[in-house]
Every structure is written in C-alpha cells, then in structure tokens.
Scaffold this motif. Structure first.
Motif, PDB file in Angstrom:
ATOM      1  N   LEU B  83       0.805  -1.225   0.000  1.00 40.23           N
ATOM      2  CA  LEU B  83       0.000   0.000   0.000  1.00 40.23           C
ATOM      3  C   LEU B  83       0.836   1.272   0.000  1.00 40.23           C
ATOM      4  N   ALA B  84       2.153   1.113   0.000  1.00 39.35           N
ATOM      5  CA  ALA B  84       3.016   2.289   0.156  1.00 39.35           C
ATOM      6  C   ALA B  84       2.669   3.407  -0.826  1.00 39.35           C
ATOM      7  N   LYS B  85       2.472   3.043  -2.077  1.00 37.03           N
ATOM      8  CA  LYS B  85       2.245   4.079  -3.085  1.00 37.03           C
ATOM      9  C   LYS B  85       0.881   4.751  -2.961  1.00 37.03           C
ATOM     10  N   VAL B  86      -0.037   4.088  -2.318  1.00 34.63           N
ATOM     11  CA  VAL B  86      -1.382   4.663  -2.237  1.00 34.63           C
ATOM     12  C   VAL B  86      -1.781   5.026  -0.811  1.00 34.63           C
ATOM     13  N   GLN B  87      -0.825   4.935   0.082  1.00 36.53           N
ATOM     14  CA  GLN B  87      -1.143   5.174   1.496  1.00 36.53           C
ATOM     15  C   GLN B  87      -1.807   6.529   1.707  1.00 36.53           C
ATOM     16  N   GLU B  88      -1.356   7.502   0.955  1.00 39.27           N
ATOM     17  CA  GLU B  88      -1.901   8.851   1.126  1.00 39.27           C
ATOM     18  C   GLU B  88      -3.367   8.943   0.739  1.00 39.27           C
ATOM     19  N   HIS B  89      -3.842   7.963  -0.030  1.00 34.28           N
ATOM     20  CA  HIS B  89      -5.219   8.030  -0.521  1.00 34.28           C
ATOM     21  C   HIS B  89      -6.209   7.228   0.311  1.00 34.28           C
ATOM     22  N   LEU B  90      -5.719   6.520   1.302  1.00 39.06           N
ATOM     23  CA  LEU B  90      -6.650   5.611   2.000  1.00 39.06           C
ATOM     24  C   LEU B  90      -6.537   5.723   3.510  1.00 39.06           C
ATOM     25  N   ASN B  91      -7.519   5.152   4.173  1.00 38.29           N
ATOM     26  CA  ASN B  91      -7.482   4.998   5.620  1.00 38.29           C
ATOM     27  C   ASN B  91      -7.610   3.524   5.959  1.00 38.29           C
ATOM     28  N   LEU B  92      -6.928   3.116   7.010  1.00 37.68           N
ATOM     29  CA  LEU B  92      -7.034   1.741   7.511  1.00 37.68           C
ATOM     30  C   LEU B  92      -7.717   1.784   8.868  1.00 37.68           C
TER      31      LEU B  92
END
Lengths: 582, 449
Positions: B83-92
């Motif tokens: 998820l590193a590349k999309v971490q900024e776009h999501l919440n866990l």
C-alpha cells in the motif's frame, strides 16, 4: 420400505390415484378398505402449493429458441440471476428469488437484442407471418397477427383481447415514431419480453367444476408445469391446443398429453436439466483445476466430464429405461477424446459408447470424473466434499456447517501427512469436528483412488491407500462396495422422488404435508422397477400435481389427522382469505 | 488507453441542447466544462460524488497487518507493504468489532453481512436488510444509466456482496467481455459525442413500459403476499427503467475522462492468483471507465469470496483451506502461505486505489470525488474470528474526508464506517445497524471539519 397401502394401490390403479394419496395420509388411523369408503370429496382436496417461479436461464433460452429459433436464442446471454440452491435444487430457488432493478435493466437489454433480431432482414420472412402493406407505416392487422401468435407462445397462454389491443397500439405508435413497421413490431415484442407474464411462471388456479371445494391449476398453468418438468421448455403448439380444448382437465386427455410428452425426443432435455440441477453441475461454469498439478485438465475436459455423465444418465434412464439404482454400479458410459487422457484410455473422435473394465475401479456415477472433480479442490481431492455431495445429492441428507469455534490446531500436525486419510484422521480427535466428518469422510475416503481431477491413482504421495469404508451401517472393502452400498441405500429412491416432485412443482416439498404422498410415489417406483419414465408419469398424472393446496383444506386434513396447525399456517389462511375477498 | 489532451479555458462554455434533434457540439470536449476550481462543471453542476465498495476474503495476519502507529504516517507492516504508493489516498481501520449478539457466528458469512447491511444474519441463507451500496444507490444513483454496477474478479456469477433483500442479489459482471458489451454496447451514449440525436425508440419504450405495468398489475391480484412482494419489486425495477429511459432522451453531460475502451479478450475460468489478478485489473479498468463516463455512481468490486478459493501454483491448499490447515510458523508468528494470499489481495487493493487516483477529473482525480469502502469476512480466519475485523476506505468524497490515517476503533462497532459512508453520501439517517451493531457515531477522526 413396505407401505401398508401398497396392496390398496395395486388394485386401485391410476384412476384412483388421488384417492390413494389421501388414503395413504390417513393410514395411521384407518384400514385400507375403511379409508376408501370413508373418503369424502372435501378430503380429496389435496394438492401442491401455488407458486410463482422465475424462469431459469435454460428455460429462458429454451423459450426463445422454441419461438424464434436457436440462433437468436444463443446470441443472447439469458438475463436471469443465479438462483440460491434451495433444498438441493436451484429450481426450488426460482420460487423465492427476487429480481433487482439492475436485473430488470438486463432483462430489457436482452429483450431489445432479441426483438431487433426477430425483425431484421435475416429473420422477418421466416418469423413474421405476414408483410405490412407499407414498410414505412403501421399495419395493425399484420402486427396483430404476429403479436397474437408470438404472445401466446411467450406467455404460454392466449393473450386477452385488451392485452392484444394494447400491444398492437404500441406497435402502431412505434411504427409512426420510427417510420418503420418492423421497428414498431420489435418494440411491441420487447414489451412482451420484459412482461412478468413471460419472465415468471405463475400458477393460476380455478375452482374444479366437478368438485367445487377443490382448486385445480387452470389448463395453461398445468400445461406449463408439465412441459417445464418433462422438457424444460414451454408448452408446444399441441399442448397449448390441448389446454385450450380443455383436454388437460380430463383423465383421458391428460394421460394422452403426458404420454405424448414422455414419448417425445424432448424428454431428454427435461431429464438432462433435472440431473444437471440435482448434481449441482452449475459448479462447472466456474470450475477449473490447477494447471500445474493437473496439466491435462482443461476447460474443455471439464465440459466433457459434465456431458459424459448427462449422456450416461439419459441413455440409462430414458433410452434403456433401466433401473435408476443401477446408475451407481453401471460400467456403461460414453467416452470422448478430450476425456480419454483423464481416463487413461484410447478414444476416437466425437462421443462413443464405452464400458469401463469389468475388473477396473470405475463403476457408476460416483466414479465419473464429473463427480470426482467437481467435489474436489482445484489442487487436490477432498474426501469430505465427496462424502458430503454423496449424502446431500443422492440421499437428501444434510451435512451441517462446521461449528464456528473449531480448534484447527490439530490439523497443523497433519501438514506432513502423506494421505488424505491421515490428514482427516485428526478430525476424529476433536469431538466438534468428528461429528460431521464421520458423516462424510468414510465414504469420501473410499474414492481416494481418484485424485482431484478424477484420475485413477494407486497411491498418494507414495503411500498406499486404504479405501475400505462404511455407509450407514454397510461396510465394504473397495469402490465397488461403496457403489453397491449407495445403490441399495434405502434413501436413494426416496431422495430422487423428493427432488423430482419439488422440481416439477417448483419448490421444496413439505416433509410434513407431502411425506405420505411421496411414500406413495415411492411404492409405485418400486412396482415399476425403478424406471424414471414411469415415475415421471405418476407424478405428472397425480392429483397433487394438477391441483393446488388451499390453506383451508390443509387445516381440514390436519384436523383429520389430529395434527394441530401452527400459528403461522393460520396467518396464511387469513391472508389467503383476505386476498380472495379482494 | 487513449488520452484526451489539450487544456483550454474553462470559461468556454458550450451551449446547446437538445431534445428532439441532432445537436452539434464543438470539439475538443475537455475540462472546458469545469469551473476554475475543478470541483464543478462550468454551469455550476458539481462533479458527482461516487460510492464504491471493494472486498477481499479471509481477513488478515494481525501481527503483520495492523500498524503499530495510529493516525497519519502510520507504518506499513509487511502484509500491507504493497500500500506504500497509495497510502496517502486511503485509511485503515482496525480494532473495530462485528457483533453477533444472539445470532450464530456463521463462518465467513456473519462478518461481511454485518459490515454491509448492519444486521447479523441468523442463518447462512439469511441476507437481512439491504446492503449499504443499495441504500446509497437509491439516493445518488438515479441520474445515471445504471443505478449501480457490480463486478467480480473470481469469474463466478454467484459472487456478490450486494443485495436488495434476502432473495435479491445484485448479479455481478463476471466476464470482462460481457462487462464491456454491457457498458459500451447497445444503449451506450458517448457523453463526448459531437452530436446527439434522441432515439425515438426510447420514447416508445417508455410508453410501452406503462402498458406492461398496467396489464401485469392484474396478475398481482391472484398472488399470495410473498409473490406479490416479488412482483412489486419487479415493478420497482420497471419504474427505475423508465427513469433510465428518460435520461436517454437528454444529452448526457460531457465527461472529460470518458473514453470508449477497446473490446477486451475474455479470460478462462479459474482462481489461480495471477489469473484472478489479471481479471481483477481488467474489470477494474472497465469499472473505472464506467464511472468516468458517468454510467454509474455506485460501483462494487469483488476481489475474492469469503471462502476464497484462490490458489498458488504448486501449493496444494487454496486460500480458505490454508487458513485452517496451515500452522502458524513459530519463528515468523504467522501463516506464511495464508499471508501470501492476503498480500496478493492487498496488491490488488493497491491497484484499485491507484487506478482511481490516476484517473484525472477536474483538478483532482476520480478518487477525490469518491468514497470506497473495503471490507472482508473475518479478522483471523483460522479461528473464524470477527473481532477486530479490518476495513479500509479510499478517497476523500469530494474533500470531505481526510486520508492517510490509521484509525483504532477501540472495540466500537465496525458499522460506524458504513454509517459514516452513508452520511457522506447524503443519506439522512440518524443511526445504522441492529442490536449491538447499531451506531449513531460517525468516525469523526476522518472527517474534515
């Protein structure tokens, strides 16, 4: 199973079939002769539930093929949602499935595609019984001719006058809007194809004239019930004519109609459809095997495996009219080149009759690649899945879900086990697992000479296989023993009858309400040497098949049997009474 | 994929419209239709808000899935490293619970049903209520050709986590080719076409539908209550169809990113992980284009079923079997093969988020105008656990949601995220869920104040 009413039945004959059903129900209380003499007209009111079924995907396709031809039918994916398997059958799910808004839009898309093809240059001359006076304008007469006939076939009953007028009006209006008679006709046809009268098979009932307290299916509903049971297709022209003439409501007319359908080549399609459903062959639509582990098994192989079993069933039950039970021991089957590699046998082009070696391990349906592969994982066999399928499919027994709080840690110790038997043995060390696995595994393990793709193997991971087992008290040493134990299982015939009656009447049987009637069918099945066509005939000609069960009569019969109707039944009675008032 | 290029002044406004005849529209049709902030079309119509779901099977390996750190810039343990590349776009979201109350814990069923419907099912055949996407589609899905769309990467038409009611499951698209044909075949109106001619057949279809409904109403009178309800549902579908026909009589708003794709090849059946990934990506690309073309505003993507049977070449246990039969490696502290399957799922989730983020719309992306809700069926599948079931969201819902966060639910209901999603989509509800799953508490930490 010996039914005390066998002797009654033998003397009664089909003419008194409905009496016998009731008599059977009353068997706990009265003697044979007493029961027949005490049956009243009211008590004869015993039938099957009224149902509203969604067409299955195959029935949709068959309907279009029957009315407009196979090329058009095969060009459109049937816009029917997957059914929930209910009491062992997808067909029983058709009486409960709902149609979402998204599905309705798919039904419209399919309708538009079919209608456009029916009127296109390639088809109009064959499918439209007239030509318009001018192609660019409406022609009510020609439109009416087409709509009246195609509507009758699609709705499985004649169109009412008002309905015909409405549809012709649509065709005329559409022709005016598009300046094209054929476009107009196609839009009217679209309207028919999205109508609930086409998409749903609706049981409609009427008061039986000779027994005012009974309700029977109207002639067209009965025609549909018959044709979908026997042909998996809508009524043909002759059956519709028989319905229109009232013949289906006479014993002689109904018998003639059923015998004609049983004698038709189309019976094969009905039998295929039933067994495809019963054996959960819809699994093959998404089944695949790991190409690394089973490189010789392709999608085509699996398609042929399904086909092999269906061919075997049709040949055995319909063409040869052989004993149903022998399906589980017969070595006769069919072979294709695509399957030959899995069976490790030579084969020529196309399908040809084939017989497994007399001394070989293959005999009966349980050793077909279809059963073995469909009830395995994609990478390995599964004795549990096979045992579960045997019990649920052919014996109508239900294997419970695993409990949620299972401790799987013991399975970890079996990671290095060479055989499935060793792996599964650990289940027996855990009481919460053992309960179910003892139901499924002993007979599933007997099929371990076949891997996850259904190929024969002497060993698993170099270890020899112990395939001795037990099925409900019958112990055996080999696959032939399992086949024989299945063939002779006391529930085998009853299960087939249960499923076939449910399939024909469109929903699950009620073990409370239908139990004795089903036992009556089973007695007849025994008398008829377990021949499927005779069983189909008995069901199709039975009083219950052509009559609907009113809630009042159920209550009445229960009172007779001193069974108290539960509260929910009373509620249903009130609901029905209210509905009838409306 | 073709690209539409060339940025022009957004003030150039195209006039015209349009019932009843061919209309010429100047080209190119780019974001000339957007306001200067890129958040609305030039005529003031806001860029539509979209809602999506995504699902994977069999939960997680907690020790290598749940980050140590909460809030922003959370760490990415190895199972979710993709998820590193999309971490900024999501919440866990972790440490949220699913409650069964007096209902049984139905293995691989209770978890997803509660998170999608808010209600614990009482039997495996029981699908209570309706799923969240259906509720949301009823609210935001009426202005598009499809109220919602569902697709599965499994190739199995039975795999869907979207239902209108107990017996009414929204059938997913399972074949890329068929999905393509449904989107871009008969009935597709290219929103960027230079001309628009209302199809007179559509008007006829509308009036024909009225006749169908009127006549079939007579049918209802002969039916029992349950069948009447089923027929009523069918009529609801027909009325919905009427609305869709009405939309087809107007020129669709131009959509900057909408491009008719090339027809895809179909794929063989099977659940080998690479094949599933390929199918997932093909379906994703089609689904995203469907959203970009405003064919739908509610979209469901199904990566794997609750009993996921995804396979790894050469390994003899499918995913579900592995979760139960594979030992926890004492040195690693998790099940290596099981984790391999979960990692493949997370890679596909990353692909999905990235694909939405890469799709330009206005000054942002499709993802910026969406909220995607991702759920699974268990937390620790080996034990059929539903406590601490993990969830994700992606997208900012038009700037309403903060992203890049790891939220610890503190044992509160997982339904809070579904409730939050419905509020974000404009549903006027005060609570959501049943019994212990009931919540009236949004996850405030993710909301832009």
């Amino acid at each position: 199973m010996k039914n005390p009413w066998n002797d009654c039945f033998a003397t009664a004959g089909l003419v008194h079939w409905k009496r016998i059903i009731l008599a059977t129900m009353l068997s706990a209380f009265v003697s044979c002769s007493d029961s027949q003499s005490s049956i009243t007209a009211e008590q004869l009111d015993f039938g099957s539930p009224m149902r509203t079924r969604l067409l299955t995907a195959d029935q949709y396709t068959n309907s279009i093929a029957q009315v407009f031809g196979e090329d058009i039918a095969s060009s459109v994916l049937p816009p029917i949602p997957p059914m929930a398997r209910t009491d062992g059958l997808l067909a029983s799910g058709t009486a409960f499935v709902g149609v979402t808004s998204d599905q309705v839009s798919q039904i419209q898309q399919a309708a538009a595609s079919i209608a456009a093809q029916v009127v296109d240059q390639d088809h109009r001359d064959f499918l439209i019984p007239c030509a318009p006076e001018a192609k660019e304008a409406a022609d009510s007469s020609c439109a009416a001719l087409f709509i009246k006939e195609s509507g009758r076939l699609l709705f499985r009953r004649p169109l009412s006058d008002s309905r015909l007028v409405d549809l012709v009006r649509i065709a005329d209006y559409a022709a005016e809007q598009t300046d094209d008679f054929y476009d107009g006709l196609s839009l009217a046809l679209e309207a028919m194809l999205i109508s609930p009268d086409f998409i749903f098979i609706v049981d409609r009932a009427e008061v039986a004239p000779d027994a005012p307290d009974q309700r029977r299916l109207d002639a067209f509903s009965l025609a549909s019930r018959l044709s979908f049971l026997l042909w998996n297709a809508p009524p043909d022209e002759i059956l519709l004519q028989e319905a229109e003439a009232g013949a289906l409501h006479t014993q002689e007319g109904l018998t003639n109609a059923v015998d004609r359908m049983l004698g038709s080549a189309r019976l094969e399609f009905g039998v295929r459809a039933f067994f495809d459903d019963l054996m959960a062959f819809d699994e093959f639509d998404s089944l695949a095997k790991d190409p690394v582990v089973y490189p010789m098994v392709t999608g085509t192989t699996l398609e042929h495996a399904r086909e092999q079993t269906l061919r075997t069933i049709v040949d055995h039950l319909v063409d040869q009219e052989s004993d149903y039970r022998d399906l589980f021991t017969t070595r006769k089957t069919f072979m294709s080149m695509q399957l030959a590699a899995v069976y490790d046998t030579p084969a020529g082009e196309g399908w040809s009759p084939f017989e497994f070696d007399e001394d070989g391990p293959r005999l009966g349906l349980l050793t077909h690649v279809s059963f073995l592969a469909a009830n395995s994982h994609s990478v390995r066999s599964s004795p549990t899945l096979r045992g579960k399928a045997l019990r649920e499919t052919f014996l109508c027994q239900r294997v419970p879900d695993p409990p949620p709080d299972v401790d799987f840690s013991s399975l970890e110790d079996a990671e290095d086990a060479a055989t499935a038997k060793e792996r599964l043995a650990v289940h027996n060390t855990n009481p919460s697992c053992a309960g179910c696995h003892l139901i499924t595994d002993p007979m599933g393990l007997s099929l371990e000479n076949f891997d996850g793709a259904g190929r024969f193997r002497e060993t698993e991971n170099g270890a020899s296989l112990d395939i001795a087992g037990e099925l409900d008290g019958i112990f055996y040493d080999d696959i032939a023993g399992l086949a024989k134990a299945t063939r002779n299982h006391p529930k085998l015939s009853a299960c087939l009858i249960n499923r076939l009656y449910a399939y024909g009447t469109g929903g699950p049987v009620s073990l409370r309400d239908d139990r004795d009637m089903l036992a009556g069918f089973e007695d007849r099945f025994v008398e008829n040497e377990y021949k499927l066509p005779a069983l189909l005939r008995d069901i199709a000609l039975s009083h219950a098949f052509s009559h609907v069960r009113s809630v009042e009569s159920e209550v009445k019969i229960r009172d007779t049997l001193r069974i108290k109707a539960p509260a929910e039944r009373a509620e249903s009675a009130n609901a029905l009474a209210k509905m009838e008032e409306e | 994929m073709k690209k539409l290029v060339q940025r022009l002044s957004r003030r150039r406004f195209l006039k015209g419209a349009l019932k009843g005849g061919a209309v010429s529209i100047g080209l190119p049709l780019l974001n000339v239709f957007l306001n200067d902030n890129g958040t609305a079309y030039a005529n003031g119509t806001p860029i539509p808000l979209r809602f999506g779901t995504w699902s994977w099977g069999l939960g997680m390996s907690e020790s290598i899935f749940v980050p140590k750190k909460t809030g922003a810039n959370f760490d990415l343990p190895e199972e979710i490293a993709a998820l590193a590349k999309v971490q900024e776009h999501l919440n866990l979201y972790t440490n949220f619970h699913v409650f069964q109350d007096d209902a049984p814990n139905l293995c691989h069923h209770s978890g997803w049903v509660v998170l999608r419907s808010g209600i614990a099912p009482t039997a495996r055949a029981n699908l209570p209520g309706e799923t969240i996407d259906v509720s949301i589609a009823r609210h935001i899905g009426n202005a598009t050709r499809f109220k919602s769309l569902s697709a599965t990467a499994t190739g199995d038409v039975r795999d869907s986590f979207s239902y209108e009611g107990g017996n009414s499951v929204n059938t997913p698209e399972w074949s890329p080719l068929r999905f393509y044909q449904r989107l871009f075949g008969e009935g597709f109106q290219d929103p960027n076409a230079s001309t628009f001619t209302p199809d007179p057949k559509v008007m006829v279809r509308q009036s024909a539908l009225s006749a169908v409904q009127e006549e079939a109403r007579k049918l209802e009178k002969s039916l029992g209550a349950e069948d009447r309800a089923r027929l009523d549902q069918y009529f609801t579908g027909l009325r919905d169809l009427e609305r869709r026909f009405d939309l087809q009589l107007s020129k669709p708003d131009p959509r900057e990113a909408c491009v008719v794709l090339e027809e895809p090849m179909d794929l063989p059946t099977g659940l080998e992980a690479d094949l599933v990934a390929t199918r997932h990506r093909m379906m994703t690309d089609l689904m995203i284009m469907a959203v970009a073309c405003d064919q739908t505003r509610v979209f469901n993507m199904f990566y794997a079923s609750a009993f996921s049977a995804t396979t790894q070449p050469g390994y003899d246990k499918p995913h579900h079997t592995a979760t139960h039969e594979e030992a926890v490696n004492p040195e690693l502290g998790y099940q290596p093969y099981t984790s391999w399957f979960t990692r493949r799922a997370i890679e596909e989730w990353a692909y999905y988020v990235q694909a939405l983020a890469d799709f330009k719309e206005g000054d942002g992306s499709l993802l910026d105008n969406s909220f995607v809700y991702a759920t699974t069926d268990q937390s620790f599948a080996k034990l059929h656990a539903i406590d601490g079931i993990p969830m994700f969201s992606a997208g900012t819902a038009g700037g309403r949601v903060k992203t890049g966060l790891h939220i610890d639910g503190g044992g509160s209901p997982g339904c809070r995220l579904g409730f939050t999603a419905q509020k974000l989509m404009g549903l006027e509800i005060d609570t959501w869920g049943d019994k212990s799953n009931t919540t009236s508490s949004e996850i405030g930490d993710i909301l832009v104040s």
